[in-house]
Design an enzyme around this catalytic site. Structure first.
Site, PDB file in Angstrom:
ATOM      1  N   LYS A 133       1.000   1.745 -14.449  1.00 21.10           N
ATOM      2  CA  LYS A 133       0.610   0.482 -15.067  1.00 21.10           C
ATOM      3  C   LYS A 133       0.559   0.612 -16.582  1.00 21.10           C
ATOM      4  CE  LYS A 133      -2.836  -0.614 -12.126  1.00 21.10           C
ATOM      5  NZ  LYS A 133      -4.030  -1.290 -11.625  1.00 21.10           N
ATOM      6  N   GLU A 173      -7.264  -3.047  -9.230  1.00 20.06           N
ATOM      7  CA  GLU A 173      -7.984  -3.273 -10.477  1.00 20.06           C
ATOM      8  C   GLU A 173      -7.191  -4.328 -11.255  1.00 20.06           C
ATOM      9  OE1 GLU A 173      -8.654   0.289 -12.770  1.00 20.06           O
ATOM     10  OE2 GLU A 173      -9.747  -0.853 -14.295  1.00 20.06           O
ATOM     11  N   ARG A 202       1.175   8.529  -1.737  1.00 17.42           N
ATOM     12  CA  ARG A 202       1.686   7.498  -2.650  1.00 17.42           C
ATOM     13  C   ARG A 202       3.195   7.397  -2.525  1.00 17.42           C
ATOM     14  NH1 ARG A 202      -2.290   6.253  -6.779  1.00 17.42           N
ATOM     15  NH2 ARG A 202      -0.848   5.193  -8.166  1.00 17.42           N
TER      16      ARG A 202
END
Ligand code: ATP
Ligand code: MG
Length: 543
Positions: free
Chosen positions: A266, A31, A256
């Site tokens: 983020k 994104e 992850r």
């Protein structure tokens, strides 16, 4: 790159053997709302390496379905970072390229009686979802006619409703044990300018709907994603099937990657950039790809590190030591060896003639002749590290300079200290020494054991340099909120000298300053103001 096997490759190999696919296609779907970090590197390496290993390819696809947070500067930064890591996407695409098709497929769902416009508020929708033990409550709008839904969805698109007034929901199962299947929202109204489609749309698809369609449209065979999407997989498959996509991608989840003492959120990273707590997304302390590049990590070190962590179906937290070891392993053969003095102490060699300078011809790397050679000046005036001198040798283990003790200077001569000068504060500001000219380049090393070997920089030709040292960005006090854990004392600056041969060095040149560690020339470094960033110390026990 080594060919590590993992559970994803096993699946791909079966799919190739059974002729389910002729070609492997993967994608990396960031994104564009921030810069990439070391966690993303795991996804990037996994996506690209899984395709490369079988002659397939990988698309870079920006998941730009949320116009409010996204920005074109992030798009450019992400492309740059992926290329720097050494990967070239086959296509650079945008989710927003498919908005028309996504809209048409949503209309198809409505026609099949599988989607409806819901006028409940977001709070009502949230409240009526139920929980793991309680089924959800069906919306009063759930059984609208297909015609009414088609008209209302068109009205949504035409901008006839306000934000939040209604949404399009899939009609699946409000009692499903999987919460994601309880009539998820597919489209919401957002009046915002989109970086790609500008003002064409005021309805935007939700990630869970958009993502499987994007994968199917591009012919992605294996859609690799992190573990939090596991519970979304049934919905992923439902959308692909019910929108009647001709090609069927398969979602596979992996764990992850987290790094001890690093924050890979983020939101946090954006907050410290926006608050000016760091100098930017590429601050050398940041766990971003841009930060690691500026710090001096190499793409190979990052890739080797990611591969060495293995790929598993559970999330993992890896120590910083492991990342630093991969960096050290890679720089071992790539960094030029040179001398730099970080905390300078003047030494005057009183039996060396004044105004004379000689040059010593030295290789840049003892194991790699092709890295070249340089000349090191030597004269009566040199700098050594403050730490490399004491008045009196304290014990046998002390292998440095002291009064009446002889040491060898790297690539040069043996020197012996005999006196010191003090300033008014009583600090030692200069050491007086003699040299033995028979010991040039270490000759006589065997007959007369010097008390260790230390590095130096010749003073009259030395180039002033700034050295940056970094600590973790956050402290260990996990009781505090993240932003309060920011370590304000995480950047230390030293002013020293490097040898003359480095005067024209450019950003991204990497050195091992002998006995001091690995250093990278900073992006802001110039000939007038050389700046070196410590990449990693020589050994993890160094600090
Ligand atoms: P956001 O909360 O903004 O969605 P994100 O870290 O998931 O943050 P994306 O841009 O959506 O950011 O990430 C792109 C891809 O990278 C996703 O497929 C995601 O699964 C993967 N990814 C992100 N962080 C990690 C991580 N720490 N380890 C492995 N994969 C990750
Ligand atoms: Mg995400």
């Amino acid at each position: 790159m080594e060919n590590h096997s993992n559970f994803i490759k096993t699946i791909i190999e079966t799919d190739l053997a059974t002729k389910k696919h002729d070609e492997i296609v993967t994608r990396f779907p960031p994104e564009p709302n921030g810069h990439l970090h070391i966690g993303h590197a795991r996804a990037i390496v996994t996506d690209f390496e899984s395709a490369i290993a079988y002659g397939g390819y990988t698309n870079l696809r920006f998941d730009d379905t949320n116009p409010v947070k996204e920005d074109d500067s992030y798009v450019q930064a992400i492309i740059k970072d992926i290329r720097w890591l050494g990967y070239e996407p086959k296509n650079i695409l945008f989710a927003s390229d498919y908005f028309d098709e996504m809209y048409e497929r949503a209309v198809l769902l409505i026609k099949k009686g599988l989607a409806y416009v819901d006028h409940q508020t977001p709070e009502e929708i949230q409240k009526t979802r139920g929980d793991v033990n309680t089924p959800g409550i069906e919306s009063p709008y759930r059984n609208r006619s297909v015609e009414e839904n088609l008209k209302l969805f068109n009205d949504m698109k035409e901008g006839k409703f306000k934000e939040g007034e209604c949404v399009l929901r899939a009609k699946i199962d409000m009692a499903s044990p999987n919460m994601n299947m309880r009539d998820p929202v597919i489209y919401r109204i957002v009046y915002a300018h989109h970086h790609n489609t500008k003002d064409k749309w005021c309805i935007y698809p939700m990630y869970d709907y958009a993502h499987p369609l994007e994968d199917a449209i591009e012919g992605i065979t294996h859609s690799l994603c992190s573990l939090e999407f596991e519970d979304h997989r049934p919905l992923y498959d439902w959308f692909v099937k019910e929108t009647e996509m001709p090609k069927v991608p398969r979602q596979i989840e992996f764990g992850r990657l987290n790094i001890e003492n690093a924050v890979l959120s983020k939101r946090f990273l954006r907050a410290i950039v926006e608050d000016g707590k760091v100098i930017g997304w590429d601050d050398p302390r940041m766990p971003t790809i841009a930060g690691m590049r500026r710090r001096g990590y190499t793409p190979d070190a990052i890739k080797n590190f990611i591969l060495s962590t293995g790929l598993s179906k559970v999330n993992s937290t890896v120590s910083t030591d492991m990342l630093e070891a991969a960096v050290r392993d890679d720089l071992q053969d790539k960094a030029y060896r040179a001398m730099g003095v970080i905390n300078p102490l003047k030494v005057t060699i009183t039996n060396y003639p004044e105004n004379e300078v000689e040059y010593l011809d030295v290789e840049y790397h003892p194991d790699h002749e092709k890295m070249g050679r340089r000349n090191i000046p030597f004269s009566r005036h040199i700098y050594i590290e403050q730490d490399d001198f004491v008045l009196e040798k304290p014990n046998k283990k002390y292998k440095r300079l002291a009064l009446n003790v002889e040491v060898r200077l790297f690539h040069a001569y043996f020197i012996k200290a005999y006196d010191v000068k003090y300033n008014e504060q009583g600090e030692i500001i200069e050491v007086l020494a003699t040299y033995d000219k028979e010991t040039k380049s270490g000759s006589g090393f065997n007959e007369r054991k010097p008390n260790g070997t230390i590095h130096f920089v010749e003073a009259t030709h030395a180039v002033p340099a700034t050295f940056n040292f970094f600590e973790p960005l956050i402290n260990n006090d996990t009781s505090l909120p993240l932003l309060d854990r920011f370590n304000d004392d995480s950047w230390h600056v030293k002013k020293g000298f490097v040898e003359e041969a480095l005067k024209d060095t450019k950003p991204q040149d990497r050195y091992q300053f002998v006995r001091n560690g690995y250093f990278n020339v900073d992006d802001d470094s110039t000939q007038e103001n050389l700046i070196f960033n410590e990449v990693v110390p020589l050994k993890s026990s160094y600090k």
